[in-house]
Design an enzyme around this catalytic site. Sequence first.
Site, PDB file in Angstrom:
ATOM      1  N   HIS A 182       0.848  -1.190   0.000  1.00 53.94           N
ATOM      2  CA  HIS A 182       0.000   0.000   0.000  1.00 53.94           C
ATOM      3  C   HIS A 182       0.891   1.250   0.000  1.00 53.94           C
ATOM      4  CE1 HIS A 182      -3.980  -1.880   1.670  1.00 53.94           C
ATOM      5  NE2 HIS A 182      -3.517  -2.516   0.619  1.00 53.94           N
ATOM      6  N   GLU A 234       0.847   3.873   1.819  1.00 57.54           N
ATOM      7  CA  GLU A 234       1.300   4.325   3.145  1.00 57.54           C
ATOM      8  C   GLU A 234       2.492   3.501   3.651  1.00 57.54           C
ATOM      9  OE1 GLU A 234      -1.788   3.405   2.166  1.00 57.54           O
ATOM     10  OE2 GLU A 234      -3.295   4.065   3.607  1.00 57.54           O
TER      11      GLU A 234
END
EC number: 3.5.4.33
Lengths: 149, 149
Positions: A56, A58
């Site tokens: 992801h 993040e």
Amino acid sequence: MQNPFDDTYFMKRALQEAEMAFEKGEVPVGAVVVCKDKIIARAHNLTETLNDVTAHAEMQAFTSAADFLGGKYLMDCTLYVTLEPCQMCAGASYWTQIGKIVFGASDEQRGYEKLKTTLHPKTEVVRGVLAEDCSKIMKRFFIEKRNLN
Amino acid sequence: MQNPFDDTYFMKRALQEAEMAFEKGEVPVGAVVVCKDKIIARAHNLTETLNDVTAHAEMQAFTSAADFLGGKYLMDCTLYVTLEPCQMCAGASYWTQIGKIVFGASDEQRGYEKLKTTLHPKTEVVRGVLAEDCSKIMKRFFIEKRNLN
């Protein structure tokens, strides 16, 4: 004088990352990590490209920011991300002790807020910055995907 | 005939990984991912070495297992991990759709069970396999660390 480096400014940079993900056929989520008004990490979702559900935006941004700073903790940093973090990413943010998370669109189904993931007590949260733009790119992606299949 | 490849067998392999972490001065958590009685990934905590709070044993094991299989999902796999996964790792396991998680020691403070992280509905959980050994290595680590400081 108004500070040009506000939440909207950095969310636009995260949106640029989301656009890059879109162009690669990835679910279009983008993130930047900011420290003292400076972008120290930028990333976008690469789960398809890397064949890795942990890739992801993040997660990559945290890893990259820590690498840049030479320290594991991000207390003085802000994460800007176009979509509300999931449990994994919110759980990672706990370990980074990040100072602030600013997200765009909410994720009603798999966002950490509904799933009640515990953030670090020192992490401040700001919701809904450029939410419409952040949501639009997701919708556009899933409409295009449906039409292709 | 008894299957020699039971949960205890694979947890011992995860413990070997935890020992490797210990020797590097890392919090001693080890993990293996097993598919059809075969270990397809092994990893141990490397947060200090990599200066990255996301480098938990489980995260690396998921990435490595998906890489080995050439597919993102781990429905037919079991994760063996010496310590109860945290929110981040349990959240990652959701995305992998892993078939089974077997953990050794519980983590009363930061384990996903207390923090109520949502697992994938298809993920089965087995707790407490070699729990005492898995807990002992953690205690030994923190006692040694305290004595060094």
